[in-house]
Design an enzyme around this catalytic site. Structure first.
Site, mmCIF file in Angstrom:
data_model
loop_
_atom_site.group_PDB
_atom_site.id
_atom_site.type_symbol
_atom_site.label_atom_id
_atom_site.label_comp_id
_atom_site.label_asym_id
_atom_site.label_seq_id
_atom_site.Cartn_x
_atom_site.Cartn_y
_atom_site.Cartn_z
ATOM 1 C CG ASP A 245 -6.684 11.487 -5.853
ATOM 2 O OD1 ASP A 245 -7.368 12.091 -6.682
ATOM 3 O OD2 ASP A 245 -5.965 12.051 -4.998
ATOM 4 C CG ASP B 268 -1.705 1.214 1.432
ATOM 5 O OD1 ASP B 268 -2.629 1.191 2.246
ATOM 6 O OD2 ASP B 268 -1.436 2.213 0.736
ATOM 7 C CG ASN C 12 -9.357 14.381 -10.050
ATOM 8 O OD1 ASN C 12 -9.201 15.594 -9.900
ATOM 9 N ND2 ASN C 12 -9.902 13.596 -9.152
HETATM 10 N N1 APR Z 1 -1.344 1.806 -2.997
HETATM 11 C C1 APR Z 1 -0.802 1.521 -4.204
HETATM 12 N N2 APR Z 1 -1.527 1.421 -5.334
HETATM 13 C C2 APR Z 1 -2.853 1.587 -5.228
HETATM 14 C C3 APR Z 1 -3.503 1.874 -3.994
HETATM 15 C C4 APR Z 1 -2.674 1.981 -2.848
HETATM 16 N N3 APR Z 1 -3.186 2.261 -1.652
HETATM 17 N N4 APR Z 1 -4.843 1.987 -4.234
HETATM 18 C C5 APR Z 1 -5.017 1.748 -5.547
HETATM 19 N N5 APR Z 1 -3.834 1.497 -6.134
HETATM 20 C C6 APR Z 1 -3.558 1.179 -7.538
HETATM 21 C C7 APR Z 1 -4.684 0.556 -8.317
HETATM 22 O O1 APR Z 1 -4.742 -0.844 -8.057
HETATM 23 C C8 APR Z 1 -4.221 0.861 -9.732
HETATM 24 O O2 APR Z 1 -3.346 -0.169 -10.173
HETATM 25 O O3 APR Z 1 -3.278 2.388 -8.210
HETATM 26 C C9 APR Z 1 -3.427 2.166 -9.606
HETATM 27 C C10 APR Z 1 -4.104 3.385 -10.216
HETATM 28 O O4 APR Z 1 -5.517 3.274 -10.005
HETATM 29 P P1 APR Z 1 -6.402 4.562 -9.622
HETATM 30 O O5 APR Z 1 -6.136 4.952 -8.241
HETATM 31 O O6 APR Z 1 -7.808 4.223 -9.990
HETATM 32 O O7 APR Z 1 -5.859 5.737 -10.549
HETATM 33 P P2 APR Z 1 -6.090 6.000 -12.111
HETATM 34 O O8 APR Z 1 -6.407 4.744 -12.853
HETATM 35 O O9 APR Z 1 -4.899 6.779 -12.539
HETATM 36 O O10 APR Z 1 -7.407 6.914 -12.129
HETATM 37 C C11 APR Z 1 -7.295 8.198 -11.579
HETATM 38 O O11 APR Z 1 -9.163 7.798 -10.140
HETATM 39 O O12 APR Z 1 -9.038 7.893 -7.887
HETATM 40 C C12 APR Z 1 -9.408 8.612 -9.006
HETATM 41 O O13 APR Z 1 -9.087 10.907 -8.413
HETATM 42 C C13 APR Z 1 -8.564 9.826 -9.186
HETATM 43 O O14 APR Z 1 -9.932 10.662 -10.935
HETATM 44 C C14 APR Z 1 -8.710 10.045 -10.652
HETATM 45 C C15 APR Z 1 -8.698 8.631 -11.209
#
Ligand code: APR
Length: 367
Positions: free
Chosen positions: A33, A9, A23
């Protein structure tokens, strides 16, 4: 090892900076995020408000507040629209801009999530390849330690074809070795759970303490003469030696080229510089200087293999280099069989090999 793929994590990692897949508003969201904002506390949102947003492909930096690390680098990945709208270039830019900011703020360790591979729908294996290639290219020119953090197993695919190819390659060899137990056991029955999640600091390559003097040597000089062996006179007072007629002295005088000497010779033969070699081997400079400064240096197996791959040695040369470090390639080890697979297929890309090793729950190449 300047880049490590780990499962963890990202909010738990004590790196100088962690990267947020944000975003364009920078005002928080779901996924990583949301996790980062929750862990950092409300001050992070306050700081982001002042930034006034961030265009896709760019990055901004704030403090980390309640997070273990000093900074959060917010970058906005592309939404996947089929691949024809410049998504790859924008994703490459996210990694480059984040790394540029990390250097600007004197970070030594940075952790990335797999940007755009969640909500934004970027195909996970392509997202992984862009991440590994872009970070790997950057690390050829800059000193930085990077964690690529895979949060869930689903995010980690190396492409079905490659996975299937390697799996059958292992099956063919692994079973042949274990077939004589009367039950051809596939290696998959033994798959242990994934290696422990590690956010540990990068391990130093252990120099065997006290066993060898730190020897500095010029790679073209012959090996230092072995210390004369002690021999004890036998009853007739004649020198009795441990190694038959020629004696231990003669045996030691014919000592082979060491691991370090063969490595440095191969670097010369390939016309590479030391820096090119250790960076492509995903190694840090400190470790390489230990190897260079100690003719008797004993590397870990992953390190020795990483150099063999970087030098694009044939399977035979790889086995010779490993033997000088006291190792062999064995068909009772999935790690060894995967290495053999890549060498036999002429694929010496350390980062692709590490992706495959990670997918098969094996330790990665490098220090
Ligand atoms: N630690 C590490 N990686 C993580 C964690 C964490 N705690 N939580 C999620 N992930 C991973 C997911 O499994 C994925 O592989 O981060 C990667 C990116 O996923 P998202 O968080 O959904 O980001 P993204 O695909 O770039 O989409 C961005 O999602 O959360 C919203 O505000 C953000 O609108 C933006 C969009």
């Amino acid at each position: 090892m300047p880049i490590q793929i780990i499962r963890n994590d990202i909010t738990k990692l004590n790196c100088d900076a962690i990267v947020n897949a944000a975003n364009s508003s920078l005002l928080g969201g779901g996924g990583v995020d949301g996790a980062i904002h929750r862990a950092a506390g409300p001050e992070l949102l306050e700081a982001c408000r002042k930034l006034g947003g961030c265009p896709t492909g760019e990055a901004r930096i704030t403090k980390g507040y309640r997070l273990p690390g000093k900074y959060v680098i917010h970058t906005v990945g592309p939404v996947w629209q089929g691949g024809g709208r410049g998504e790859r270039e924008l994703l490459v830019s996210c990694y480059r801009e984040s790394l540029r900011l990390a250097l600007e703020y004197q970070c030594e360790t940075v952790a990335f999530p797999l940007i755009s591979s969640g909500v934004y729908g970027y195909p996970k294996d392509q997202a992984l390849k862009v991440a590994v290639d872009t970070i790997g290219e950057f690390l050829l020119e800059h000193e930085l330690f990077v964690y690529l953090v895979i949060f869930d197993r689903a995010s980690y695919t190396i492409g079905e074809k490659l996975f299937a190819d390697i799996r059958s390659y292992i099956d063919d060899r692994y079973v042949e070795l274990h077939g004589d137990t009367g039950r051809s056991r596939s290696p998959w029955e033994e798959t242990s759970s994934l290696p422990p999640l590690s956010s540990a600091p990068f391990l130093e390559e252990p120099v065997v303490p006290g066993e060898f003097e730190e020897a500095s040597f010029d790679r073209r000089e012959p090996l230092p003469a072995a210390c004369p062996a002690k021999s004890s006179p036998d009853a007739a007072g004649k020198e009795r030696t441990a190694f038959g007629k020629s004696g231990l002295d003669d045996a030691l005088a014919q000592i082979d080229e060491s691991f370090s000497q063969m490595l440095l010779r191969k670097i010369d033969e390939k016309g590479m510089t030391d820096a090119q070699c250790y960076k492509r081997a995903n190694m840090d400079r400190k470790l390489f200087s230990k190897i260079r400064g100690n003719v008797w240096y004993k590397p870990k197996k992953q390190t020795a293999v990483a150099f063999a791959i970087t030098l694009e040695l044939s399977l035979e040369e790889t086995k010779e280099l490993l033997m000088k470090a006291g190792f062999a390639l064995s068909h009772s080890s999935k790690f060894d069989i995967i290495i053999e697979y890549f060498i036999e297929n002429g694929n010496y890309n350390v980062f692709e090999i590490n992706e495959a090793l990670f997918a098969f729950d094996q330790s990665l190449l490098g220090a």
